[in-house]
Write a protein that holds these residues in place. Structure first.
Motif, PDB file in Angstrom:
ATOM      1  N   CYS A 286       0.837  -1.201   0.000  1.00 37.98           N
ATOM      2  CA  CYS A 286       0.000   0.000   0.000  1.00 37.98           C
ATOM      3  C   CYS A 286       0.875   1.255   0.000  1.00 37.98           C
TER       4      CYS A 286
ATOM      5  N   CYS B 261       0.355   2.708   3.833  1.00 36.61           N
ATOM      6  CA  CYS B 261       0.711   1.965   5.055  1.00 36.61           C
ATOM      7  C   CYS B 261       1.596   0.749   4.804  1.00 36.61           C
TER       8      CYS B 261
ATOM      9  N   CYS C 206      -6.702  -1.354  -0.069  1.00 39.87           N
ATOM     10  CA  CYS C 206      -5.876  -1.840   1.037  1.00 39.87           C
ATOM     11  C   CYS C 206      -6.779  -2.344   2.163  1.00 39.87           C
TER      12      CYS C 206
ATOM     13  N   CYS D 136      -5.972   0.105   5.529  1.00 42.49           N
ATOM     14  CA  CYS D 136      -6.328   1.526   5.620  1.00 42.49           C
ATOM     15  C   CYS D 136      -7.431   1.928   4.642  1.00 42.49           C
TER      16      CYS D 136
HETATM   17 ZN   LIG Z   1      -2.943   0.838   3.375  1.00 43.08          ZN
END
Ligand SMILES: [Zn+2]
Length: 409
Positions: free
Chosen positions: A4, A7, A47, A50
């Motif tokens: 991602c 994150c 993702c 997140c």
């Molecule tokens: Zn993420």
């Protein structure tokens, strides 16, 4: 698959897979029609940690921005939007000749020209050299640089720290998302404000706007995702507005976490609650998107097949990036759409990437009198239907493909 962009979590959940597509701003010359054309997967993931929706970066921003064909000043509605934003923010933040405004991704100076006209010092940061040159020619101070941590430090060293940082439709095009937001934290004066506009993921999902997904748009944001990303870099979102632009955008207002002079307004919590109610914090809502997209393709193709069988002619209006996603995903070439037109002279005589549909001046519509005009920038449909009202004199009709197929006299 990479991690991602925010994150780092490994991406394994598909949002929508739009197949193979060329870069949507790579308009072709006649000579290039005989050459090999690169296609890349256009596969959006969400993702699981997140909920940032994103496409992988296949080509660096240098390639994308080298000869960028999008000039913001070719849309009247967009210019009015820029002017009313300037009036609002100058008054809300009491900006004057002592202030400093920096716009990231300032394009051809379409927005900063209004600050300059009001005597508020402004600087554009724009990676595409040809559009940056157009801004400088208009008298808008512009630096040709890609924004990130290093550029921010350099600007601060040059005494260019900002009372207001603006970024309109730029966050989606950032490859180093964390570096970009960290750079804004550095560039912002202690009491300063950031406003950013980006298409709202909630609207993209609700209204089926899959054609706004393209290789040059790496990330797609909900308010809840934006809030997490800004918070990770010491910035607090204290207000949000919903806008009509690009099919439904958010304008977020951010400040330093340390700056307690601007309390968080009620619109932030209200919109976060709506996003939650719409299921944006659950993977299932994202995985249901594919079926909506496939149904839109079936409907549009069905309409075009029927129209062509009846001997009708179809022309396109506009050559926006979103049009190229739609046409390539649906497999619509000159077998369905004879040509398209655009007000931007840069595109005249060129061809749409992938589909090789030729692009002409809008005058071509009057010469050829098509039965249907397929509006590719559907977000500007009212403006376009006004400009092209003349097609009604020969019985022509407008076709609006998104959010749901609509044919209008
Ligand atoms: Zn993420």
């Amino acid at each position: 698959m990479a991690g991602c962009r925010f994150c780092g979590t490994v991406l394994s959940h598909t949002f929508v897979d739009l197949g193979m597509s060329p870069l949507c701003e790579s308009f072709l010359t006649r000579e290039q029609l005989n050459q090999m054309e690169p296609f890349y997967p256009l596969h959006a993931y969400v993702c699981a940690r997140c909920f940032l929706v994103q496409v992988e970066e296949y080509v660096g921003p240098e390639r994308i921005f080298d000869d960028y064909a999008y000039f913001s000043s070719y849309s009247d509605a967009w210019l009015r939007h820029a002017q009313s934003y300037t009036d609002m923010i100058v008054s809300r933040l009491s900006l004057d000749a002592q202030s400093h405004v920096v716009e990231l991704g300032s394009n051809d100076g379409y927005l900063l020209q209004y600050f300059v006209a009001r005597g508020v010092p402004a600087l554009g940061v724009e990676p595409a050299s040809n559009v940056a040159a157009a801004a400088v020619a208009k008298g808008i101070p512009t630096t040709t640089r890609l924004f990130g941590r290093e550029t921010a430090k350099a600007l601060v060293a040059e005494g260019k720290q900002a009372d207001l940082i603006i970024g309109n439709n730029v966050l989606a095009q950032v490859t180093d998302l964390n570096g970009f937001v960290a750079g804004m934290k550095t560039l912002l004066k202690p009491g300063g404000v950031i406003t950013m506009e980006f298409p709202h993921l909630l609207r993209l999902i609700d209204e089926n706007q899959f054609d706004t997904i393209y290789h040059e748009h790496f990330s797609y944001f909900s308010l809840m995702v934006a809030q997490q990303i800004f918070a990770a870099h010491g910035l607090i979102l204290f207000d949000v507005e919903e806008l009509w632009t690009h099919g439904g955008s958010l304008r977020i207002y951010a400040r330093h976490a340390e700056d307690t002079s601007r309390p968080t307004g009620p619109r932030v919590a209200a919109l976060l609650a709506r996003e939650k109610a719409a299921g944006l914090d659950r993977l299932e809502r994202y995985s249901a998107f594919t079926e909506q997209v496939e149904e839109t393709k079936r409907k549009l193709l069905q309409f075009l097949i029927t129209a062509r069988r009846e001997g009708k002619t179809v022309a396109g209006y506009g050559a926006p990036g979103k049009g190229n996603t739609l046409l390539n995903y649906c497999g619509i070439r000159t077998d369905f759409v004879d040509y398209t037109v655009d007000r931007n002279p840069y595109k005249h005589g060129r061809f749409l990437p992938g589909t090789h549909i030729p692009i002409f001046d809008p005058e071509k519509i009057k010469e050829t009198r098509p039965d249907y005009l397929l509006i590719l920038p559907w977000n500007l449909k009212d403006e376009i239907m006004g400009q092209m009202a003349e097609i009604r004199t020969w019985g022509g009709q407008f076709v609006i493909p998104i959010p749901a197929l609509e044919v209008q006299r």
